[in-house]
Design a protein around this motif. Sequence first.
Motif, mmCIF file in Angstrom:
data_model
loop_
_atom_site.group_PDB
_atom_site.id
_atom_site.type_symbol
_atom_site.label_atom_id
_atom_site.label_comp_id
_atom_site.label_asym_id
_atom_site.label_seq_id
_atom_site.Cartn_x
_atom_site.Cartn_y
_atom_site.Cartn_z
ATOM 1 N N ARG A 113 0.878 -1.175 0.000
ATOM 2 C CA ARG A 113 0.000 0.000 0.000
ATOM 3 C C ARG A 113 0.907 1.213 0.000
ATOM 4 N NH1 ARG A 113 -3.438 -0.469 4.764
ATOM 5 N NH2 ARG A 113 -4.837 -1.815 3.600
ATOM 6 N N GLY A 114 0.850 1.992 -1.055
ATOM 7 C CA GLY A 114 1.701 3.178 -1.170
ATOM 8 C C GLY A 114 3.171 2.839 -1.086
ATOM 9 N N GLY A 115 3.554 1.693 -1.626
ATOM 10 C CA GLY A 115 4.957 1.324 -1.633
ATOM 11 C C GLY A 115 5.392 0.538 -0.409
ATOM 12 N N TRP A 116 4.580 0.584 0.656
ATOM 13 C CA TRP A 116 4.948 -0.163 1.865
ATOM 14 C C TRP A 116 4.386 -1.569 1.783
ATOM 15 C CZ3 TRP A 116 8.138 1.861 5.625
ATOM 16 C CH2 TRP A 116 8.461 3.222 5.437
ATOM 17 N N LEU A 117 5.237 -2.509 2.138
ATOM 18 C CA LEU A 117 4.834 -3.912 2.088
ATOM 19 C C LEU A 117 3.710 -4.190 3.072
ATOM 20 C CD1 LEU A 117 8.158 -5.932 2.065
ATOM 21 C CD2 LEU A 117 6.649 -5.459 0.163
ATOM 22 N N ARG A 118 2.837 -5.115 2.659
ATOM 23 C CA ARG A 118 1.851 -5.606 3.622
ATOM 24 C C ARG A 118 2.252 -7.035 3.955
ATOM 25 N NH1 ARG A 118 -3.905 -4.514 1.455
ATOM 26 N NH2 ARG A 118 -4.401 -5.009 3.616
ATOM 27 N N ARG A 119 3.141 -7.131 4.931
ATOM 28 C CA ARG A 119 3.712 -8.433 5.261
ATOM 29 C C ARG A 119 2.668 -9.441 5.694
ATOM 30 N NH1 ARG A 119 9.163 -8.954 5.342
ATOM 31 N NH2 ARG A 119 10.174 -6.951 5.269
ATOM 32 N N ASP A 120 1.659 -8.941 6.418
ATOM 33 C CA ASP A 120 0.617 -9.876 6.875
ATOM 34 C C ASP A 120 -0.046 -10.534 5.672
ATOM 35 O OD1 ASP A 120 -0.128 -7.298 6.254
ATOM 36 O OD2 ASP A 120 -1.949 -7.328 7.477
ATOM 37 N N VAL A 121 -0.386 -9.718 4.649
ATOM 38 C CA VAL A 121 -1.038 -10.271 3.453
ATOM 39 C C VAL A 121 -0.102 -11.239 2.734
ATOM 40 C CG1 VAL A 121 -2.096 -9.699 1.233
ATOM 41 C CG2 VAL A 121 -2.427 -8.190 3.209
ATOM 42 N N MET A 122 1.157 -10.821 2.601
ATOM 43 C CA MET A 122 2.127 -11.667 1.900
ATOM 44 C C MET A 122 2.337 -12.995 2.616
ATOM 45 S SD MET A 122 4.953 -8.877 0.740
ATOM 46 C CE MET A 122 6.292 -10.045 0.838
ATOM 47 N N ASN A 123 2.487 -12.920 3.937
ATOM 48 C CA ASN A 123 2.698 -14.149 4.706
ATOM 49 C C ASN A 123 1.479 -15.061 4.619
ATOM 50 O OD1 ASN A 123 5.268 -13.509 5.491
ATOM 51 N ND2 ASN A 123 4.640 -12.560 7.410
ATOM 52 N N GLU A 124 0.306 -14.437 4.654
ATOM 53 C CA GLU A 124 -0.922 -15.224 4.610
ATOM 54 C C GLU A 124 -1.061 -15.927 3.260
ATOM 55 O OE1 GLU A 124 -4.249 -13.043 6.525
ATOM 56 O OE2 GLU A 124 -5.400 -13.964 4.889
ATOM 57 N N ARG A 125 -0.762 -15.169 2.196
ATOM 58 C CA ARG A 125 -0.878 -15.748 0.866
ATOM 59 C C ARG A 125 0.121 -16.899 0.700
ATOM 60 N NH1 ARG A 125 0.418 -11.877 -3.955
ATOM 61 N NH2 ARG A 125 -1.343 -10.604 -3.289
ATOM 62 N N ALA A 126 1.329 -16.671 1.195
ATOM 63 C CA ALA A 126 2.358 -17.721 1.114
ATOM 64 C C ALA A 126 1.911 -18.940 1.914
ATOM 65 C CB ALA A 126 3.687 -17.192 1.637
ATOM 66 N N ALA A 127 1.369 -18.689 3.115
ATOM 67 C CA ALA A 127 0.946 -19.803 3.961
ATOM 68 C C ALA A 127 -0.154 -20.606 3.275
ATOM 69 C CB ALA A 127 0.471 -19.280 5.315
ATOM 70 N N THR A 128 -1.081 -19.912 2.621
ATOM 71 C CA THR A 128 -2.160 -20.606 1.914
ATOM 72 C C THR A 128 -1.611 -21.502 0.816
ATOM 73 O OG1 THR A 128 -3.415 -18.581 2.253
ATOM 74 C CG2 THR A 128 -4.393 -20.226 0.805
ATOM 75 N N LEU A 129 -0.693 -20.934 0.020
ATOM 76 C CA LEU A 129 -0.118 -21.708 -1.076
ATOM 77 C C LEU A 129 0.652 -22.914 -0.553
ATOM 78 C CD1 LEU A 129 1.054 -18.713 -3.254
ATOM 79 C CD2 LEU A 129 -0.447 -20.535 -4.049
ATOM 80 N N LEU A 130 1.417 -22.702 0.514
ATOM 81 C CA LEU A 130 2.205 -23.798 1.071
ATOM 82 C C LEU A 130 1.288 -24.876 1.638
ATOM 83 C CD1 LEU A 130 4.968 -21.629 2.701
ATOM 84 C CD2 LEU A 130 5.362 -23.382 0.982
ATOM 85 N N ALA A 131 0.177 -24.441 2.230
ATOM 86 C CA ALA A 131 -0.760 -25.410 2.789
ATOM 87 C C ALA A 131 -1.408 -26.218 1.672
ATOM 88 C CB ALA A 131 -1.825 -24.686 3.615
ATOM 89 N N GLU A 132 -1.743 -25.542 0.569
ATOM 90 C CA GLU A 132 -2.310 -26.244 -0.581
ATOM 91 C C GLU A 132 -1.353 -27.303 -1.085
ATOM 92 O OE1 GLU A 132 -3.676 -24.211 -4.082
ATOM 93 O OE2 GLU A 132 -4.630 -22.688 -2.834
ATOM 94 N N PHE A 133 -0.074 -27.031 -0.925
ATOM 95 C CA PHE A 133 0.946 -27.944 -1.377
ATOM 96 C C PHE A 133 1.162 -29.053 -0.354
ATOM 97 C CE2 PHE A 133 5.244 -29.160 -2.708
ATOM 98 C CZ PHE A 133 5.081 -29.170 -4.069
ATOM 99 N N GLY A 134 0.498 -28.919 0.811
ATOM 100 C CA GLY A 134 0.679 -29.919 1.865
ATOM 101 C C GLY A 134 1.975 -29.731 2.626
ATOM 102 N N ARG A 135 2.514 -28.521 2.562
ATOM 103 C CA ARG A 135 3.797 -28.280 3.226
ATOM 104 C C ARG A 135 3.702 -27.067 4.139
ATOM 105 N NH1 ARG A 135 8.193 -30.876 1.199
ATOM 106 N NH2 ARG A 135 9.116 -30.063 3.078
ATOM 107 N N SER A 136 2.637 -27.061 4.994
ATOM 108 C CA SER A 136 2.450 -25.879 5.831
ATOM 109 C C SER A 136 3.515 -25.769 6.915
ATOM 110 C CB SER A 136 1.052 -25.889 6.454
ATOM 111 O OG SER A 136 0.728 -27.183 6.856
ATOM 112 N N GLU A 137 4.371 -26.801 7.051
ATOM 113 C CA GLU A 137 5.421 -26.656 8.077
ATOM 114 C C GLU A 137 6.537 -25.717 7.617
ATOM 115 O OE1 GLU A 137 4.977 -29.318 6.292
ATOM 116 O OE2 GLU A 137 6.891 -30.139 5.623
#
Lengths: 543, 319
Positions: A121-145
Amino acid sequence: MWNAGVSPAGPQASSPALRLHAITKHFGATIALDGVDLEVAPGEVHALIGENGAGKSTLMNVLSGTVAPDRGSMIVGGTPYAPRGPADARSRGVAHIHQELVLCAHLSVAENIAMGVEASRGGWLRRDVMNERAATLLAEFGRSEIKPSRRVADLSLADRQVVEVCRALARDARILLMDEPTSSLQRADVEHLFETVRRLRDRGIAIIYISHFLEEVREIASRFTVLRDGRSVGTGELTSVRDEDLIAMMVGAAQTRVSVPHQAAHEPQSSLNGTRVPVPQEAMPEPQSGLNVAQTLLSVQPSVQPEVLLEVENLSAPPRLRVASFVLHRGEILGIAGLVGSGRSDLVRTLFGLQRATGGVVRLRGQELKTFVHQIRNGFGYLSEDRKGEGLALQLPIADNVTMSRFASCSRGGWIDRVKQNVQTGEVMQRLRIKAPGPRGITGRLSGGNQQKVALARLLHQDPDILLLDEPARGIDIGSKADIYREIARLASEGKGIVMVSSYLPELLAVCDSIAVMTRGRLSPAKPVSEWTADSILQAAMV
Amino acid sequence: MNRWLRVLAPLAGLVAVILLFAILTGSPARYLSGANLRVVLAQTVIVAIGALGMTMIIVSGGIDLSVGAVIALTSVVTALALHDGWTPIAALLAGVVAGGIVGIINGLAITTLRVVPFIATLGMLGIARGVAKYVASEQTVNPPATWLNELAVTFPSRDWMLFAPGVWIAIILAAMMALVLRNTVFGRHVFALGSNEAAARACGINTSALKVRIYALAGLFFGLAGVMQMSRLRQGDPTVAVGVELDVIAAVVIGGASLSGGEGSIAGAMIGALVMAFLRNGSQQMGWPNYVQEIIIGVVIVLAVAADRWRASRAAERN
């Protein structure tokens, strides 16, 4: 074109996600792609198979926008496609998972997955969103650890592969290019990957899947295209072909029987193996000596002596080399076959002390080697497969390159005797028939074949007992190939032990006394060359 | 955990240096007094502000050797502007912008001419120094006294400020840069570029434009360092700050940055700048000759990096 059981309705009823027509690409004089046709439907896993150097990776680079084709047309989702770069390809929904992982090791998992499409947002990272999106993808892959906040440098190779896949998925890919995604994965991870691939397929994503492992290809893909020498030579349903047919297409139907490449070289008009080998006139050795080459080779074959030179027991050098054992006799040429990345190069590099061995015993003339530090002194010589990168100092004169590993022979008190150096260089140049203005000619100005001969000439000058040759004759003209084969045979007849890594099966079958096959880091027992065929080597390499 | 270690190690080094000299000088109270602290901080300002820009460049896998020359150039530009009757704020901006323009030129040389950063900025080292001498007519420029002269003084005229305004500016900018590098898309792209340029490009990052932005932003910091230089000397001197780029690079590297890119932090660089300032100050208080300081600082740079490499290789083995 070899069509195997194309369904009556044509390739696919729905309009294809991707259609390539007559894609051609030259790099200088090398033809990387020579008219490739490929069609992939949405929701299809399409296997792209072929031997090393058949053009698969170049084709992937064309699709992902890092290489522009010379000719041919590409259509993605019904509209013409000519990506100006990786970013452009991505915006059209084409994602590439590279063979060598391209991740930023210093950054976190989430940052790597989001790279280029960061939530902000305005050049500043939204780490919470990024981490959440990454966590979702990793979980879909069965590798949430795998935690999104972890540094990629701290992950295992397999986990990094997972991150790489997730990065491709993070951007809504409609066409996914997977270049040997399983080469560094364990079986359990392969399962996870396949589940993901099937899920993506069911979402309607078109997937081009490159793999050397036919078993894997059958498990995941429905259709296939075979590339050979930059051309698509067969396509169809996987269920309608046998492995033997696929291998036959990969090596060329008539080539599966042993063919001696130098014979082909010296009789260019005959079609010994069904394909005519084009030989530029200047690259041809004189016909008379050509005959001699073949004869020499045949007469020299049984030069193996009973004395054991080198004994390797359970050598391992992770991550790629898991376990290798072999015995090398005086006068023996041992061929190491296997796919690129299977650990072949790691074997010779470890023996030469360039990679750290973690286990195993190596005996040199019956004496166990404690360290691999003084391998040149121990009588080992190494020819790298990467001539430009680590084989030669291209800006230096031939004489420097040839005498580099044994300057002592032409120097006194640290001063190089240039006359002596030139004489010694001249001798090996003559022996290998290196075409150059003279010993002081700049190495980089020579043709590829002559450069490769200079690299081999250094070993001749060094005069080691054991020669470790990694792809000694790859990518060079056929005349130089013949000279190099002849020299290898001569070295063996002089009582040297030779380990020769090669991807080119006819070469292994013609030159070697025995052959062992490397598969996923494990070396098979060596067998006499008479017990191998091109088919059986390929089959052993692909299990 | 590892990240904390990277900042803690230089911090431990800083504490060790301070304690060492507190004991060596024999009067800890004087060495650690507010007065001496102000002296050290005021001396650090120029290197610290330069290190803010340099950290970004080094993290991205680049280098800038033109810093000293740019500081001389921008100190002259600022002094000339004041001399010509510009307001102090306009003169300050002139100096900062001049630094930014030099940075843009560096970035363009690196990206469009494809000259490696070491050579491009080595060339700029000569060019900027020469231009500084030209615009100053090979003389020092003495501007009228303004509040700009107060920026980097050791003892601020207003007691409540505690430290010179320049010190506060450096602290605020350091905090901002730390946030930018850690929490903005730009900052993460800087790290990505230094960590694996091929990966950054494959992900669609325009690496050329990014490099120009990095060198331009760093140039603004070098320009501000030049203003501080002018303030300290109360004049623009085209021959000043020779070799300062090496101090700035040393500060960044002592702070844990890797010259191969992808690693480094603002906090570390600030600590690195302080380590060098305290070493100098302590040596002076001990009455050691200048050459001893130089030898000590040289040894510290090598040891700091050696310790960092050792830690990195141990971390790699654990995996």
